[in-house]
Motif scaffolding. Structure first.
Motif, mmCIF file in Angstrom:
data_model
loop_
_atom_site.group_PDB
_atom_site.id
_atom_site.type_symbol
_atom_site.label_atom_id
_atom_site.label_comp_id
_atom_site.label_asym_id
_atom_site.label_seq_id
_atom_site.Cartn_x
_atom_site.Cartn_y
_atom_site.Cartn_z
ATOM 1 N N ALA A 202 3.161 -12.278 -1.013
ATOM 2 C CA ALA A 202 3.621 -10.758 -1.539
ATOM 3 C C ALA A 202 2.778 -10.936 -3.327
ATOM 4 O O ALA A 202 2.124 -9.714 -4.081
ATOM 5 C CB ALA A 202 5.097 -11.219 -1.639
ATOM 6 N N GLU A 203 2.390 -12.579 -3.863
ATOM 7 C CA GLU A 203 2.105 -12.416 -5.132
ATOM 8 C C GLU A 203 0.508 -11.859 -5.661
ATOM 9 O O GLU A 203 0.378 -11.061 -6.476
ATOM 10 C CB GLU A 203 1.953 -14.014 -5.484
ATOM 11 N N ALA A 204 -0.408 -12.042 -4.232
ATOM 12 C CA ALA A 204 -1.612 -12.115 -4.010
ATOM 13 C C ALA A 204 -1.626 -10.811 -4.524
ATOM 14 O O ALA A 204 -3.073 -9.669 -4.177
ATOM 15 C CB ALA A 204 -2.461 -12.231 -2.732
ATOM 16 N N GLU A 205 -0.890 -10.300 -3.563
ATOM 17 C CA GLU A 205 -0.731 -8.741 -2.743
ATOM 18 C C GLU A 205 -0.065 -7.712 -4.337
ATOM 19 O O GLU A 205 -0.138 -5.767 -4.811
ATOM 20 C CB GLU A 205 0.211 -8.186 -1.797
ATOM 21 N N GLY A 206 0.582 -8.379 -5.104
ATOM 22 C CA GLY A 206 1.332 -7.596 -6.494
ATOM 23 C C GLY A 206 2.355 -6.722 -6.212
ATOM 24 O O GLY A 206 2.740 -6.260 -7.426
ATOM 25 N N VAL A 207 3.271 -7.237 -5.715
ATOM 26 C CA VAL A 207 4.450 -6.707 -4.852
ATOM 27 C C VAL A 207 5.823 -8.665 -5.001
ATOM 28 O O VAL A 207 6.770 -7.620 -4.645
ATOM 29 C CB VAL A 207 3.883 -6.386 -4.150
ATOM 30 N N ALA A 208 5.187 -9.600 -5.470
ATOM 31 C CA ALA A 208 6.151 -10.617 -5.747
ATOM 32 C C ALA A 208 7.724 -9.976 -6.397
ATOM 33 O O ALA A 208 8.799 -10.364 -6.012
ATOM 34 C CB ALA A 208 5.184 -11.559 -6.472
ATOM 35 N N ASP A 209 7.141 -8.741 -7.597
ATOM 36 C CA ASP A 209 8.654 -8.836 -7.952
ATOM 37 C C ASP A 209 9.745 -7.813 -7.361
ATOM 38 O O ASP A 209 10.332 -7.491 -7.570
ATOM 39 C CB ASP A 209 8.369 -7.735 -8.997
ATOM 40 N N HIS A 210 8.399 -7.269 -5.847
ATOM 41 C CA HIS A 210 9.350 -5.977 -5.452
ATOM 42 C C HIS A 210 9.794 -6.375 -3.722
ATOM 43 O O HIS A 210 10.100 -5.506 -2.307
ATOM 44 C CB HIS A 210 8.803 -4.787 -4.838
ATOM 45 N N VAL A 211 9.154 -7.646 -3.403
ATOM 46 C CA VAL A 211 9.883 -8.557 -2.175
ATOM 47 C C VAL A 211 10.984 -9.940 -2.467
ATOM 48 O O VAL A 211 10.578 -10.541 -3.289
ATOM 49 C CB VAL A 211 8.480 -9.425 -1.644
ATOM 50 N N ASP A 212 11.756 -9.545 -1.591
ATOM 51 C CA ASP A 212 13.187 -10.224 -1.971
ATOM 52 C C ASP A 212 13.208 -11.644 -0.918
ATOM 53 O O ASP A 212 13.124 -11.175 0.690
ATOM 54 C CB ASP A 212 14.215 -10.070 -1.154
ATOM 55 N N ARG B 95 0.820 -1.201 0.094
ATOM 56 C CA ARG B 95 0.044 -0.253 -0.050
ATOM 57 C C ARG B 95 0.461 1.515 -0.066
ATOM 58 O O ARG B 95 0.162 2.734 -0.064
ATOM 59 C CB ARG B 95 -0.870 0.009 0.856
ATOM 60 N N LEU B 96 2.678 1.047 -0.142
ATOM 61 C CA LEU B 96 3.314 2.361 0.351
ATOM 62 C C LEU B 96 3.481 3.162 -1.744
ATOM 63 O O LEU B 96 3.161 2.236 -2.893
ATOM 64 C CB LEU B 96 4.634 1.687 0.598
ATOM 65 N N ASP B 97 2.765 4.146 -1.174
ATOM 66 C CA ASP B 97 4.543 4.021 -2.182
ATOM 67 C C ASP B 97 5.861 4.534 -2.543
ATOM 68 O O ASP B 97 6.088 5.103 -1.327
ATOM 69 C CB ASP B 97 3.795 6.278 -2.378
ATOM 70 N N ALA C 230 3.570 4.831 8.820
ATOM 71 C CA ALA C 230 4.474 4.610 9.381
ATOM 72 C C ALA C 230 5.085 4.724 8.805
ATOM 73 O O ALA C 230 6.859 5.770 8.361
ATOM 74 C CB ALA C 230 4.480 3.595 11.198
ATOM 75 N N LEU C 231 5.683 3.761 8.050
ATOM 76 C CA LEU C 231 6.601 3.027 6.448
ATOM 77 C C LEU C 231 6.110 4.436 6.040
ATOM 78 O O LEU C 231 7.626 5.783 5.532
ATOM 79 C CB LEU C 231 5.750 2.387 6.231
ATOM 80 N N GLN C 232 5.943 4.706 5.468
ATOM 81 C CA GLN C 232 5.101 5.505 4.041
ATOM 82 C C GLN C 232 6.104 6.968 5.358
ATOM 83 O O GLN C 232 6.507 8.038 4.401
ATOM 84 C CB GLN C 232 4.451 6.568 4.274
ATOM 85 N N ALA C 233 5.954 7.803 6.274
ATOM 86 C CA ALA C 233 6.561 8.501 6.906
ATOM 87 C C ALA C 233 8.319 8.402 6.818
ATOM 88 O O ALA C 233 8.318 9.693 6.778
ATOM 89 C CB ALA C 233 6.150 8.961 8.746
ATOM 90 N N LEU C 234 8.250 7.462 7.215
ATOM 91 C CA LEU C 234 10.284 7.638 7.252
ATOM 92 C C LEU C 234 10.686 7.567 5.896
ATOM 93 O O LEU C 234 11.601 7.422 5.032
ATOM 94 C CB LEU C 234 10.425 6.277 8.114
#
Length: 400
Positions: A263-273, A239-241, A354-358
């Motif tokens: 990660a695949e279901a959320e559409g971020v599998a290519d961005h998670v190691d 959900r992050l920018d 919190a993640l977005q803030a940092l």
């Protein structure tokens, strides 16, 4: 001015598996005491799962006396002949201790017998104290190992061993010369179960490294189990920018397949190691490479929860801003808004904010990282807590 108590002779260190990569706090503490000139006799309940990338860990595994072994089984007869009353006392105690089933009482008796058998094997090693890490099986073995050697016994409780797989905890609290409390919350928890006794705060501690430079990406390290909240982290990351950021997760465990699927279901599998389990030095390198360290701990459906995760201390010691689940124990380490950010457990929206803030304000992250490093140096560093542990062990000899 009073003289400091004389040093206890050799210390037997008992752990479930010694060493194991998921419990760096045990073997680091052991090696730290050795570096201070202490004689340590390592004792492992079960065979360690090696080999390890670190030669020092392979050497430790080879040196450790294994409790569950044919050598201990052979030692049962001579151990009984030497201490028959100690063996007979075990039956009465197994019937009286705070256990909830006949099976648990039989298991307790077996662990106690093996502890006495191991004491027979270690006679003549000059052991003056027995310390166990984990309040369940290792502490049971450690208690009876100490009984067999007629020396004081202590233990450090952590998390799963207290909240899920608890075994005769009240009995062990009452029998211990002292209990090492990794947090003030743990101290109160023990006192509610068995009032009185010595329960000094002795933190699981970390080395203070050089300050890490600026990093990239969001990183996390830990065993892939529900209480660590990696599923929450993946959902928040999705959900992050993100502006090209990646999520790096080092660790393994039973949740790995489900987390990869998430990660695949959320559409971020290519961005998670998913890096899998890594030696301690490599895990530290992962921490130092990140811009933000996140570990959104929670209480699992089984009641399992963290104490104070060592990886949070390691990230703060390196000067990294941290985000963690708001558990009472973790709040002793992370001051929300100053040395890191705390988010309500299971709150993906709060974690995302919190993640977005940092991510959006690296300068804010650097400031928090420096405050966190200062907090660790003052309360969670090796030097401070090894001093506390040595003092407790040396004082315990007068309580036996």
């Amino acid at each position: 001015m009073t003289d400091a108590p004389p040093r206890t002779s050799a210390i037997a260190y008992v752990a479930a598996r010694l060493p194991t990569l998921s419990e760096t706090f045990v073997y680091r503490e052991l090696m730290g005491l050795r570096s201070r000139g202490r004689t340590i006799v390592p004792v492992t309940v079960r065979k360690p799962v090696g080999p390890f990338a670190d030669p020092a860990l392979n050497a430790l595994a080879g040196e450790a006396t294994r409790v569950y072994s044919w050598r201990s089984a052979l030692a049962l007869v001579p151990a009984f002949l030497i201490r028959p009353l100690a063996f007979m006392r075990i039956y009465d105690e197994a019937c009286a201790v705070d256990l909830d089933s006949a099976k648990a009482r039989l298991k307790f008796m077996f662990q106690a017998w093996m502890g006495l058998a191991t004491a027979f094997r270690l006679r003549g090693r000059g052991i003056g104290h027995v310390h166990a890490h984990l309040a369940n099986t290792p502490a049971t073995v450690g208690l009876y190992l100490a009984r067999g050697l007629r020396v004081p016994f202590s233990f450090t409780g952590h998390a799963n061993d207290l909240f899920v797989h608890r075994e005769a905890l009240q009995f062990k609290l009452e029998e211990a010369a002292f209990v090492s409390s990794i947090s003030r919350w743990h101290q109160r928890f023990y006192d509610d179960i068995a009032p009185g006794g010595s329960r000094p705060v002795i933190r699981c501690s970390v080395t203070m490294p050089e300050l890490a430079g600026d990093g990239a990406n969001i990183v996390s390290v830990g065993r892939l189990v529900p209480k660590k909240g990696f599923d929450l982290l993946i959902k928040a990351f999705a959900r992050l920018d993100r502006a090209g950021q990646r999520l790096i997760i080092a660790g393994d465990g039973p949740e790995r397949r489900a987390l990869v699927a998430l990660a695949e279901a959320e559409g971020v599998a290519d961005h998670v190691d998913f890096l899998g389990s890594r030696p301690h030095a490599e895990a530290l390198a992962v921490i130092r490479s990140g811009a933000v360290f996140a570990l959104p701990c929670r209480t699992s459906s089984t009641g399992d929860r963290d104490g104070i995760p060592v990886v949070l201390m390691e990230a703060m010691a390196a000067g990294k801003p941290v985000i963690a689940g708001r558990l009472e124990t973790i709040a002793e380490l992370v001051e929300d808004g100053n040395s890191g950010l705390l988010v309500p457990p299971d709150d993906v929206a709060a974690l995302t904010r919190a993640l977005q803030a940092l991510v959006d304000d690296p300068a804010k992250g650097r400031k928090m990282g420096l405050a966190g490093r200062k907090r660790v140096a003052e309360e969670f560093s090796d030097a401070i807590n090894w001093d506390r542990l040595e003092a407790a062990i040396d004082a315990a000899k007068d309580k036996k």
